[in-house]
Design a protein around this motif. Structure first.
Motif, PDB file in Angstrom:
ATOM      1  N   SER A 113       0.766  -1.281  -0.019  1.00 54.06           N
ATOM      2  CA  SER A 113      -0.177   0.081   0.019  1.00 54.06           C
ATOM      3  C   SER A 113       1.006   1.345  -0.126  1.00 54.06           C
ATOM      4  CB  SER A 113      -0.890   0.103   1.100  1.00 54.06           C
ATOM      5  OG  SER A 113      -0.075   0.149   2.442  1.00 54.06           O
ATOM      6  N   GLU A 114       0.458   2.396  -0.258  1.00 55.15           N
ATOM      7  CA  GLU A 114       0.729   3.721  -0.256  1.00 55.15           C
ATOM      8  C   GLU A 114       1.353   3.835   1.101  1.00 55.15           C
ATOM      9  OE1 GLU A 114       1.946   7.229  -2.221  1.00 55.15           O
ATOM     10  OE2 GLU A 114       1.671   5.300  -2.799  1.00 55.15           O
ATOM     11  N   PRO A 115       0.762   3.628   2.226  1.00 57.82           N
ATOM     12  CA  PRO A 115       1.282   3.908   3.696  1.00 57.82           C
ATOM     13  C   PRO A 115       2.575   3.304   3.763  1.00 57.82           C
ATOM     14  CG  PRO A 115      -1.134   3.591   3.936  1.00 57.82           C
ATOM     15  CD  PRO A 115      -0.797   3.470   2.533  1.00 57.82           C
ATOM     16  N   VAL A 116       2.842   1.979   3.299  1.00 57.80           N
ATOM     17  CA  VAL A 116       4.004   1.329   3.508  1.00 57.80           C
ATOM     18  C   VAL A 116       4.813   1.804   2.608  1.00 57.80           C
ATOM     19  CG1 VAL A 116       4.848  -1.076   3.076  1.00 57.80           C
ATOM     20  CG2 VAL A 116       2.661  -0.745   4.105  1.00 57.80           C
ATOM     21  N   ARG A 117       4.469   2.234   1.598  1.00 55.68           N
ATOM     22  CA  ARG A 117       5.506   2.770   0.445  1.00 55.68           C
ATOM     23  C   ARG A 117       6.276   4.127   1.129  1.00 55.68           C
ATOM     24  NH1 ARG A 117       6.609   6.712  -2.335  1.00 55.68           N
ATOM     25  NH2 ARG A 117       4.682   7.918  -1.847  1.00 55.68           N
ATOM     26  N   ILE A 118       5.335   4.919   1.710  1.00 54.98           N
ATOM     27  CA  ILE A 118       5.883   6.219   2.311  1.00 54.98           C
ATOM     28  C   ILE A 118       6.647   5.937   3.355  1.00 54.98           C
ATOM     29  CG2 ILE A 118       4.957   8.078   3.843  1.00 54.98           C
ATOM     30  CD1 ILE A 118       2.450   8.207   1.942  1.00 54.98           C
ATOM     31  N   ALA A 119       6.545   4.846   4.345  1.00 53.77           N
ATOM     32  CA  ALA A 119       7.284   4.411   5.558  1.00 53.77           C
ATOM     33  C   ALA A 119       8.641   3.988   5.066  1.00 53.77           C
ATOM     34  CB  ALA A 119       6.605   3.448   6.323  1.00 53.77           C
ATOM     35  N   CYS A 120       8.749   3.403   4.010  1.00 52.46           N
ATOM     36  CA  CYS A 120      10.014   2.997   3.282  1.00 52.46           C
ATOM     37  C   CYS A 120      10.798   4.074   2.854  1.00 52.46           C
ATOM     38  CB  CYS A 120       9.673   1.848   2.171  1.00 52.46           C
ATOM     39  SG  CYS A 120       9.124   0.293   2.874  1.00 52.46           S
ATOM     40  N   SER A 121      10.068   4.809   2.180  1.00 50.84           N
ATOM     41  CA  SER A 121      10.722   6.236   1.448  1.00 50.84           C
ATOM     42  C   SER A 121      11.177   7.095   2.524  1.00 50.84           C
ATOM     43  CB  SER A 121       9.469   6.872   0.647  1.00 50.84           C
ATOM     44  OG  SER A 121      10.312   8.188   0.064  1.00 50.84           O
ATOM     45  N   ASP A 122      10.515   7.255   3.691  1.00 51.02           N
ATOM     46  CA  ASP A 122      11.002   8.117   4.989  1.00 51.02           C
ATOM     47  C   ASP A 122      12.328   7.587   5.407  1.00 51.02           C
ATOM     48  OD1 ASP A 122       8.624   9.732   4.764  1.00 51.02           O
ATOM     49  OD2 ASP A 122       7.801   8.811   6.412  1.00 51.02           O
ATOM     50  N   LEU A 123      12.465   6.267   5.531  1.00 47.68           N
ATOM     51  CA  LEU A 123      13.826   5.726   5.988  1.00 47.68           C
ATOM     52  C   LEU A 123      14.876   6.136   4.915  1.00 47.68           C
ATOM     53  CD1 LEU A 123      15.670   4.416   7.824  1.00 47.68           C
ATOM     54  CD2 LEU A 123      14.903   2.323   6.620  1.00 47.68           C
ATOM     55  N   TYR A 124      14.646   5.755   3.693  1.00 49.66           N
ATOM     56  CA  TYR A 124      15.735   6.084   2.626  1.00 49.66           C
ATOM     57  C   TYR A 124      15.955   7.532   2.533  1.00 49.66           C
ATOM     58  CZ  TYR A 124      15.799   1.326   0.931  1.00 49.66           C
ATOM     59  OH  TYR A 124      15.941   0.113   0.898  1.00 49.66           O
ATOM     60  N   MET A 125      15.187   8.251   2.696  1.00 49.21           N
ATOM     61  CA  MET A 125      15.489   9.932   2.856  1.00 49.21           C
ATOM     62  C   MET A 125      16.066  10.288   4.148  1.00 49.21           C
ATOM     63  SD  MET A 125      14.104  11.063   0.031  1.00 49.21           S
ATOM     64  CE  MET A 125      14.262  12.792   0.281  1.00 49.21           C
ATOM     65  N   LYS A 126      15.942   9.570   5.208  1.00 51.45           N
ATOM     66  CA  LYS A 126      16.696   9.647   6.553  1.00 51.45           C
ATOM     67  C   LYS A 126      17.915   9.386   6.138  1.00 51.45           C
ATOM     68  CE  LYS A 126      12.922   9.647   9.706  1.00 51.45           C
ATOM     69  NZ  LYS A 126      12.198   8.820  10.773  1.00 51.45           N
ATOM     70  N   MET A 127      18.218   8.291   5.462  1.00 50.31           N
ATOM     71  CA  MET A 127      19.548   7.765   5.463  1.00 50.31           C
ATOM     72  C   MET A 127      20.321   8.633   4.385  1.00 50.31           C
ATOM     73  SD  MET A 127      18.411   3.542   4.951  1.00 50.31           S
ATOM     74  CE  MET A 127      20.274   3.176   4.355  1.00 50.31           C
ATOM     75  N   GLN A 128      19.747   9.026   3.345  1.00 46.46           N
ATOM     76  CA  GLN A 128      20.363  10.063   2.375  1.00 46.46           C
ATOM     77  C   GLN A 128      21.048  11.167   3.061  1.00 46.46           C
ATOM     78  OE1 GLN A 128      18.201  10.451  -1.223  1.00 46.46           O
ATOM     79  NE2 GLN A 128      19.656  12.038  -2.046  1.00 46.46           N
ATOM     80  N   LYS A 129      20.089  11.697   4.083  1.00 49.36           N
ATOM     81  CA  LYS A 129      20.221  13.140   4.780  1.00 49.36           C
ATOM     82  C   LYS A 129      21.603  12.833   5.743  1.00 49.36           C
ATOM     83  CE  LYS A 129      18.489  16.627   7.795  1.00 49.36           C
ATOM     84  NZ  LYS A 129      17.329  17.253   8.397  1.00 49.36           N
ATOM     85  N   ILE A 130      21.867  11.633   6.243  1.00 47.75           N
ATOM     86  CA  ILE A 130      22.831  11.368   7.049  1.00 47.75           C
ATOM     87  C   ILE A 130      24.235  11.400   6.259  1.00 47.75           C
ATOM     88  CG2 ILE A 130      24.243   9.609   8.469  1.00 47.75           C
ATOM     89  CD1 ILE A 130      21.269   8.749   9.473  1.00 47.75           C
ATOM     90  N   TYR A 131      23.940  10.485   4.963  1.00 50.91           N
ATOM     91  CA  TYR A 131      25.182  10.784   4.048  1.00 50.91           C
ATOM     92  C   TYR A 131      25.537  12.189   3.690  1.00 50.91           C
ATOM     93  CZ  TYR A 131      24.734   5.508   3.684  1.00 50.91           C
ATOM     94  OH  TYR A 131      24.809   4.242   3.577  1.00 50.91           O
ATOM     95  N   CYS A 132      24.521  12.791   3.276  1.00 47.80           N
ATOM     96  CA  CYS A 132      24.788  14.154   2.682  1.00 47.80           C
ATOM     97  C   CYS A 132      25.259  15.141   3.782  1.00 47.80           C
ATOM     98  CB  CYS A 132      23.160  14.648   2.368  1.00 47.80           C
ATOM     99  SG  CYS A 132      22.726  13.909   0.557  1.00 47.80           S
ATOM    100  N   THR A 133      24.967  15.120   4.994  1.00 50.23           N
ATOM    101  CA  THR A 133      25.443  15.955   5.898  1.00 50.23           C
ATOM    102  C   THR A 133      26.895  15.777   6.244  1.00 50.23           C
ATOM    103  OG1 THR A 133      23.222  15.838   7.011  1.00 50.23           O
ATOM    104  CG2 THR A 133      25.125  16.592   8.373  1.00 50.23           C
ATOM    105  N   LYS A 134      27.368  14.407   6.130  1.00 51.80           N
ATOM    106  CA  LYS A 134      28.544  13.799   6.215  1.00 51.80           C
ATOM    107  C   LYS A 134      29.449  14.359   4.981  1.00 51.80           C
ATOM    108  CE  LYS A 134      31.561  11.980   9.199  1.00 51.80           C
ATOM    109  NZ  LYS A 134      31.964  12.255  10.375  1.00 51.80           N
ATOM    110  N   LEU A 135      29.039  14.164   3.744  1.00 52.12           N
ATOM    111  CA  LEU A 135      29.638  14.702   2.686  1.00 52.12           C
ATOM    112  C   LEU A 135      29.867  15.970   2.477  1.00 52.12           C
ATOM    113  CD1 LEU A 135      27.791  12.030   0.351  1.00 52.12           C
ATOM    114  CD2 LEU A 135      30.315  12.045   0.573  1.00 52.12           C
ATOM    115  N   GLU A 136      28.786  16.840   2.892  1.00 50.95           N
ATOM    116  CA  GLU A 136      29.108  18.302   2.704  1.00 50.95           C
ATOM    117  C   GLU A 136      30.224  18.868   3.999  1.00 50.95           C
ATOM    118  OE1 GLU A 136      25.562  20.760   2.818  1.00 50.95           O
ATOM    119  OE2 GLU A 136      24.436  19.068   2.219  1.00 50.95           O
TER     120      GLU A 136
END
Length: 185
Positions: A113-136
């Motif tokens: 479902s869409e709520p499950v997709r959103i929950a998964c997307s949220d985690l990947y976005m958080k992971m990307q932010k952690i990487y981005c912060t360190k890369l910057e």
């Protein structure tokens, strides 16, 4: 232990090992040693509601783990190497990636479902932010950091899937070497 928490703690590894479709409510009820009524009392919308709750629990575990690792090392390169070393060790010790076995759940995303997709997307976005912060912090521009972070997520998650299918930690080891080349500035 609280029954709701017990259901989450027992169901999370079941979902990680067997996927969403591979685990039925009956199996969850048996594993938790609870009644069907108790299950639906805590998760009135059923298995999907439980999955979303488990995903949020995994989300917290993974992001906390990543943040801890990235705080310990001065550069993205060193932090990434340490994180992949942990993933390789987990795989070699347990035959699976213990901390980040989010990938096995996401592989079924197209049929969920869409709520499950959103929950998964949220985690990947958080992971990307952690990487981005360190890369910057390492001196990469915001745009380059975002691109590299996305590539890191795709590479590591893909390598985890390959490790599981090949029953070998080699894909993570290869990705580790290749990512380190990209992260050299």
């Amino acid at each position: 232990m609280d029954t709701r928490l017990q259901i989450i703690e027992i169901s999370t590894p079941l979902f990680q090992q067997k996927g969403y479709k591979g685990v039925g409510v009956t199996e969850i009820i048996k594993a938790c040693n609870i009644s069907k009524g108790s299950f639906y009392h805590h998760f009135p919308n059923g298995k999907e509601e439980l999955l979303i709750t488990c995903l949020k629990s995994i989300d917290e575990t993974i992001t906390t783990h990543m943040i801890d690792i990235f705080k310990q090392y001065p550069t993205t390169q060193e932090a990434t190497q340490a994180m992949i070393d942990i993933l390789v060790n987990d795989f070699e010790q347990a035959g699976r990636v213990v901390v980040s076995t989010f990938t096995s759940l996401v592989s079924e995303i197209g049929s969920l479902s869409e709520p499950v997709r959103i929950a998964c997307s949220d985690l990947y976005m958080k992971m990307q932010k952690i990487y981005c912060t360190k890369l910057e912090a390492d001196g990469f521009t915001k745009e380059t950091a975002n691109s590299i972070a996305l590539m890191m997520i795709a590479s590591i998650e893909g390598a985890i899937m390959l490790c599981l299918t090949q029953k070998s930690s080699d894909p993570l080891k290869v990705i580790s070497c290749e990512l380190l080349k990209v992260l050299k500035k």
